[in-house]
Design a protein around this motif. Structure first.
Motif: not given
Length: 372
Positions: A74-78
């Motif tokens: 999700g956003h944390p990965w991105e």
């Protein structure tokens, strides 16, 4: 064909891979499939798709590199692991988001819906994506899918429109789909005349007005078929008990949707707001007439190849359906105009535009950052 400068590695944000296919995922997949095909002919085309752990290499990818990076999703990965893994090159984000710390990236923002219609989204989703858009406008080169969306994003994000590239959708993917006519028997549509709606139940899609307009016709010889996740919404809608002439199919395969396009009286596209609008082009490509909202982005895409109505006027929408059902307009002329219009939209041309948009990022050095 546009040939890209290969002086710098290009990474692609693969977070979208494996998600349900909506217009945004279709855009990303089809553009990358075209780039992937070119990589077989251009061995120096150095693109690598980066995806979160656990995301499988897609079966449509033959030539481009693919790599799973990091442990998050999700956003944390991105925002962290994707940023770190792509820092040595140029990052391409095709689906409305990207890591805000990245100083050399292209971000495709498909529309300004999250600003214009915040009611379409949960509070958390809307807040995150409005913030992301504003930060990416300062940190990234931007692209979008239509002239209308370029004007919208320019005004809302304070970016010079000349710096926002346009990379439109294509429609030639339809030619590779095998129609599945079994869907007609499954929903008792074989031999029946019907209007077709393809899309989500989001408020900007204006589906409730379209259904009320159809019901105002008070006809038993024509049905209204709703394709997409709108089916569950309409099962518990405030329209009361719907007659058997309103058929909600739920999500279908591409082959099933294609069979419906080919059999429908017309596609009804009643949106109040769009960034582009793929269903009208898909319908036109197989000879299905289009009844569409008279709004700027739809006019931009469909030109003279649709019968237009005021999307807020149920009487006008009902009249367009009535004219179609009664043969009171030249459907053959509309089909011919539709076939001509679809010639303007191909995924090869979209890939060319994407590569052109990357040219300012190809040479070494710091890219300009937009003003706040």
């Amino acid at each position: 064909m546009v040939v890209t400068d290969v002086s710098r590695q290009i990474f692609v944000n693969g977070r979208f891979i494996g998600r349900p296919v909506t217009g945004v995922e279709r855009f990303a997949t089809m553009v990358l499939k075209e780039i992937d095909a070119r990589a077989a002919r251009e061995p120096l085309l150095r693109w690598e798709i980066l995806a979160p752990a656990g995301v499988a290499r897609p079966d449509w990818l033959d030539n481009l590199s693919f790599r799973n990076v990091g442990r998050l999703s999700g956003h944390p990965w991105e925002q962290t692991e994707l940023f770190w893994s792509s820092r040595s090159g140029t990052l391409v984000n095709l689906c409305n988001s990207g890591p805000v710390l990245c100083g050399r990236q292209l971000a495709v923002i498909h529309d300004a819906l999250v600003y214009r219609h915040p009611e379409n989204f949960s509070r958390s989703y809307g807040t995150i994506h409005r913030l992301l858009g504003r930060l990416l406008a300062r940190r990234a080169h931007l692209a979008t899918v239509s002239e209308f969306s370029r004007r919208e994003l320019s005004g809302l994000l304070g970016v010079d429109p000349a710096t926002i590239a346009i990379v439109p959708n294509g429609v030639d993917h339809v030619a590779a789909i095998e129609p599945d006519p079994s869907v007609l028997d499954r929903f008792n549509l074989a031999g029946r005349r019907f209007f077709l709606f393809v899309g989500s139940p989001a408020p900007n899609k204006n589906l409730a007005r379209a259904v009320r307009s159809f019901l105002a016709l008070d006809r038993s010889d024509v049905s209204f078929v709703i394709v997409g996740s709108a089916a569950a919404t309409f099962a518990r809608s405030d329209l009361g008990t719907l007659p058997a002439t309103v058929v909600a199919t739920g999500r279908l395969t591409d082959g099933q949707v294609l069979a419906l396009y080919r059999s429908a009286l017309a596609l009804v596209f009643p949106s109040l707001y769009e960034g582009f609008g793929i269903p009208p082009l898909e319908a036109m490509s197989v000879g299905c007439p289009v009844l569409a909202s008279d709004i700027p982005p739809v006019r931009e895409i469909c030109a003279d190849a649709a019968l237009y109505f005021d999307p807020r006027n149920e009487g006008a929408m009902a009249d367009a359906m009535r004219r179609c059902a009664d043969g009171a307009f030249d459907a053959d002329a509309l089909r011919a105009a539709g076939h001509l219009r679809t010639n303007a939209f191909s995924w090869a041309a979209s890939a060319d535009r994407l590569i052109e948009a990357l040219q300012p990022l190809a040479a070494p050095g710091r890219i300009p950052v937009s003003s706040p």
